[in-house]
Design an enzyme around this catalytic site. Sequence first.
Site, mmCIF file in Angstrom:
data_model
loop_
_atom_site.group_PDB
_atom_site.id
_atom_site.type_symbol
_atom_site.label_atom_id
_atom_site.label_comp_id
_atom_site.label_asym_id
_atom_site.label_seq_id
_atom_site.Cartn_x
_atom_site.Cartn_y
_atom_site.Cartn_z
ATOM 1 N N LYS A 177 40.457 -71.909 -40.999
ATOM 2 C CA LYS A 177 41.333 -70.740 -41.161
ATOM 3 C C LYS A 177 42.328 -70.803 -40.005
ATOM 4 C CE LYS A 177 42.235 -66.931 -40.004
ATOM 5 N NZ LYS A 177 43.530 -66.543 -39.383
ATOM 6 N N SER A 230 41.524 -64.724 -28.817
ATOM 7 C CA SER A 230 41.421 -63.677 -27.798
ATOM 8 C C SER A 230 39.971 -63.266 -27.546
ATOM 9 C CB SER A 230 42.202 -62.442 -28.252
ATOM 10 O OG SER A 230 41.492 -61.801 -29.300
ATOM 11 N N ASN A 231 39.743 -62.629 -26.408
ATOM 12 C CA ASN A 231 38.403 -62.144 -26.085
ATOM 13 C C ASN A 231 37.965 -61.029 -27.017
ATOM 14 O OD1 ASN A 231 39.249 -63.585 -23.580
ATOM 15 N ND2 ASN A 231 37.164 -63.024 -23.050
ATOM 16 N N THR A 232 38.925 -60.198 -27.427
ATOM 17 C CA THR A 232 38.574 -59.095 -28.329
ATOM 18 C C THR A 232 38.018 -59.651 -29.634
ATOM 19 O OG1 THR A 232 40.485 -58.003 -27.395
ATOM 20 C CG2 THR A 232 39.522 -56.976 -29.339
ATOM 21 N N GLU A 251 36.232 -70.010 -27.438
ATOM 22 C CA GLU A 251 37.139 -70.496 -26.393
ATOM 23 C C GLU A 251 38.232 -69.437 -26.279
ATOM 24 O OE1 GLU A 251 37.421 -72.815 -24.202
ATOM 25 O OE2 GLU A 251 39.457 -72.144 -23.800
ATOM 26 N N CYS A 285 46.163 -71.361 -22.863
ATOM 27 C CA CYS A 285 44.986 -70.781 -22.191
ATOM 28 C C CYS A 285 44.895 -71.310 -20.777
ATOM 29 C CB CYS A 285 43.688 -71.171 -22.867
ATOM 30 S SG CYS A 285 43.713 -71.172 -24.597
ATOM 31 N N GLU A 386 45.240 -61.644 -18.678
ATOM 32 C CA GLU A 386 45.972 -62.762 -19.280
ATOM 33 C C GLU A 386 47.242 -62.237 -19.944
ATOM 34 O OE1 GLU A 386 44.404 -64.852 -22.796
ATOM 35 O OE2 GLU A 386 44.744 -66.702 -21.679
HETATM 36 C C1 UN1 Z 1 45.061 -74.255 -24.916
HETATM 37 O O1 UN1 Z 1 45.925 -73.758 -24.212
HETATM 38 O O2 UN1 Z 1 44.375 -73.549 -25.671
HETATM 39 O O3 UN1 Z 1 45.090 -78.739 -21.191
HETATM 40 C C2 UN1 Z 1 44.803 -75.719 -24.971
HETATM 41 C C3 UN1 Z 1 46.063 -78.376 -21.840
HETATM 42 C C4 UN1 Z 1 46.210 -78.827 -23.253
HETATM 43 C C5 UN1 Z 1 45.365 -77.986 -24.154
HETATM 44 C C6 UN1 Z 1 45.561 -76.509 -23.956
HETATM 45 N N1 UN1 Z 1 45.817 -80.196 -23.371
HETATM 46 O O4 UN1 Z 1 46.935 -77.663 -21.350
#
Ligand code: UN1
Length: 496
Positions: A177, A230-232, A251, A285, A386
């Site tokens: 999805k 997201s954490n939520t 993640e 992230c 974040e």
């Molecule tokens: C992400 O931001 O969810 O290490 C992944 C990195 C990339 C992957 C980021 N190879 O910045």
Amino acid sequence: MSHNDLHQNFIGGKWMPSVSQASFENRNPANTDDVIGHFPDSQIEDINQAVAAATTAFHQWRLVPAPKRAELIFRAAERLTDRKADYARAMTREMGKVLTEAAGDVQEAIDMSYYMAGEGRRQFGQTTPAELPNKFAMSVRQPLGVCGLISPWNFPMAIPSWKIMPALVCGNTVVLKPAPETPLSAAHLVKILEDVGVPPGVVNMVHGGADIGAALTRHSGVQVISFTGSNTTGRLVAQACAPDFRRCHLEMGGKNAIIVMDDANLELAIDGAVWGGFGTSGQRCTAASRVIVHQKVYKAFLEGFTERTRRLRVGDGQDPSVQVGPLVRLSQMEKVLSYIRIGMDEGAKRLIGGRRLESGAYAKGFFVEPTIFGDVDPNMRIAQEEIFGPVSAVIPCDDLAQAIAIANRVSYGLSAAIYTQDINKAFTAMRDLHTGIFYVNASTIGAEVHLPFGGVKATGNGHREAGQAALDFFSEWKSIYVDFSGKLQRAQIDRE
Ligand code: UN1
């Protein structure tokens, strides 16, 4: 709407609309007049069909030898390589990241595919002496069944590949999805898997929003969920999986810090802060949203960082001279602008940026100037939460111990970096920072596919993707004892 604009779900080896017949639009975040296509706004019934197809396909797919499964993945890597430039252009158009980064995203999918193709011949277990005579002991990996994969928009092809390729090589079937902001890049990956001959039902894709993602997480036919977002939402995913003990990988967010010591190569540290803070418009992230700088070099660092940021070209990522693209959607831009206001209200010093760009060529897109706040207090919200946008919070510090304490005093723990020439400081920081990823003299972004990817604390739930860790997540160990003594032997009891 022309026929070409109308995209479909992929269920049981067939491209088909949602039972709802409804669709949602995919627009270019650099120019919202540009409609990329319409994608199925799916319903629970579509999810049910996809899970049913994946369940049926699992009976055969799990019996295909892993090296054979891997050959298909290898061919997918080759085709992705052939089409890399086209897919990168399409990705920039739907997600906004600049062309070189979109090509990097496709490359990450290629890397993961080649890597997992190799793992087809490397699903090693243990063989070990048994404690009784004439008895043999070993362990093998077994697939889990149907995997529900929920992927985000910031790495539209890379992250689906991180989830699909290890799941497949281990013998699972999948229902993907993808994020509704970037459905086309996910569809490109799925189409390739179809083209190389992955059997019907092994890979399924259902487009839509959070409601059908939730339906996937609740479906009793899905044995495992891998979620990035997201954490939520991650909390809801964990709750959906908890009642029947389904395995789930989460993640989630990050608030990653670069530490710049007084002995750092300052130019290099500035390069790292610019790239980590403003690459992908901060929508990673792993983005470096905090920079903790030793007070001896604080002023020089800020001057250089501000100067370099001033020279960044913001614009449509399809223009090769642009370095910072738009944010992915209106609500994301509004969130970033609201954090910039919060930073100013909290009393942080805005050194550069802070505004939406909306005149001329920017008028139809979600552009925000790369923004630096100086003299940030580590407790401020802009240093704790974040933001997922081009906003960097620079925090002064007195020494390494204080820098580490500040870096650790957030709820997340994905990535961190230190710039120093002192190996003792580098190793101390490496040991003491609470993160799943750590860099020395490099920025917080740029993880490679053959190492574990993920974080500690509120970033994740203890699992990792990529690397060998991905095989551990997408398989179950079975320990096997073969007794060829021809008599009853009692473990732990028969001692002679
Ligand atoms: C992400 O931001 O969810 O290490 C992944 C990195 C990339 C992957 C980021 N190879 O910045």
